[in-house]
Design a protein around this motif. Structure first.
Motif: not given
Length: 259
Positions: A166-167, A160-163, A89-98
Motif C-alpha cells: 500500500t505504501l 515501512p515502505t519496503d515490501g 494508527d497501528a498500520e500506517a502511523g509512527p508507532f507501527r511495530g511498537c
C-alpha cells in the motif's frame, strides 16, 4: 497590561508533560492487542510522533487562551482528532511495530531512520531560489527543496515502505514531476506558515496540506511512485510515452487565449 497578563503561563510546561498528563489520559484507547490502534511508551523515540504531538501542544496552548469558549471543540475537530488518528494508527502511523504493553520496537523501517534519498543532481533545485532576495533565503528553514525532503519529509514520514503493498517511496523522488510539484507545495507552504501563521501553524500545515498530499505521494497503487521501491530503487519505465498522459491537439480556436 503586564507581560504576565499578556502571556499567561502554559498549562503544560513541556511537551512530555502535555503528553503524559493530557494526551495519554484523554486518548486512553484499548491499544493492547489491537490490530488497528497502537501506542509506544517511548513515544519520544519517534520523530514523527514528536512533531505531531508538538503541533498539538503548541496549538492547544495558544487556542485555549485566545480562541474563547469554542477553543476546545475547535482544537479537537480541526487538529487533535485528525492528527491523533495518524499517531495511533497501528498500520500506517509512527508507532507501527511498537505495542503499549510490550514496549518500543528498536528496529526502524529504514536505515538511518529516514526514507532513503539519493542526492539530487547538482543545481537541480537552485533555480527555485533565483527570485528570492538574500533576506528571504536567510529565513528559510530548508534552503532548497532537496534539503526539505531529505532532512524533514524523509525523517517525519519514515514509513515501512519496503515490501509494502500500500505504501511506496522512490529514492530518486526528484525524477517524478508530480512528486516534485507536490513536495514543492508542501515546502513553500511550510516555510510561509511557520513564520506567519503563529502557534497553530504546525497543526494546520499537517491537517490541511501535509497529510492529504503525502497520502497521495506514498500511495503504492495510485501515487507518483507506482512501480518504484524504496529498497529496490527507481523504475525508469514511465507509464506513458514522453512521460505524460497522451493529448491530441484541440481544434484550432476552441480555446482562444483569454484577454
Amino acid at each position: 497590561m503586564s507581560s504576565n497578563q499578556e502571556n499567561p503561563p502554559l498549562q503544560h510546561a513541556t511537551l512530555d508533560k502535555f503528553v503524559e498528563d493530557f494526551i495519554a489520559v484523554v486518548w486512553e484507547r484499548p491499544t493492547d492487542g489491537s490490530q488497528t490502534l497502537t501506542w509506544c511508551p517511548r513515544w519520544w523515540c519517534h520523530d514523527e510522533a514528536v512533531f505531531r504531538l508538538t503541533a498539538l501542544w503548541t496549538a492547544w496552548e495558544h487556542m485555549r487562551v485566545h480562541d474563547g469558549p469554542t477553543a476546545m471543540a475547535t482544537w479537537l475537530t480541526r487538529y487533535a482528532d485528525p492528527i491523533m488518528s495518524v499517531v495511533l494508527d497501528a498500520e500506517a502511523g509512527p508507532f507501527r511495530g511498537c505495542k503499549s504493553d510490550r514496549g518500543h520496537k528498536h528496529l526502524r523501517p529504514h536505515k538511518n531512520a529516514a526514507l532513503p534519498c539519493e542526492p539530487a543532481p547538482a543545481g537541480l533545485f537552485d533555480r527555485m531560489n533565483d527570485d528570492a532576495d538574500d533576506e528571504g533565503l536567510a529565513q528559510l528553514q530548508h534552503a532548497t527543496l532537496d534539503k526539505f525532503v531529505e532532512d524533514f519529509i524523509a525523517v517525519v514520514w519514515e514509513r515501512p515502505t519496503d515490501g509494502s503493498q500500500t505504501l511506496t517511496w522512490c529514492p530518486r523522488w526528484w525524477c517524478h514531476d508530480e512528486a516534485v510539484f507536490r513536495l514543492t507545495a508542501l515546502w513553500t507552504a511550510w516555510e510561509h506558515m511557520r513564520v506567519h501563521d503563529g502557534p497553530t501553524a504546525m497543526a494546520a500545515w499537517l491537517v490541511e496540506y501535509a497529510d492529504p498530499i503525502m497520502s497521495v505521494v506514498l500511495d503504492a497503487e495510485a501515487g507518483p511512485f507506482r512501480g518504484c521501491k524504496s529498497d529496490r530503487g527507481h523504475k525508469h519505465l514511465r507509464p506513458h510515452k514522453n512521460a505524460a498522459l497522451p493529448c491530441e491537439p484541440a481544434p484550432a480556436g476552441l480555446f482562444d487565449e483569454r484577454t
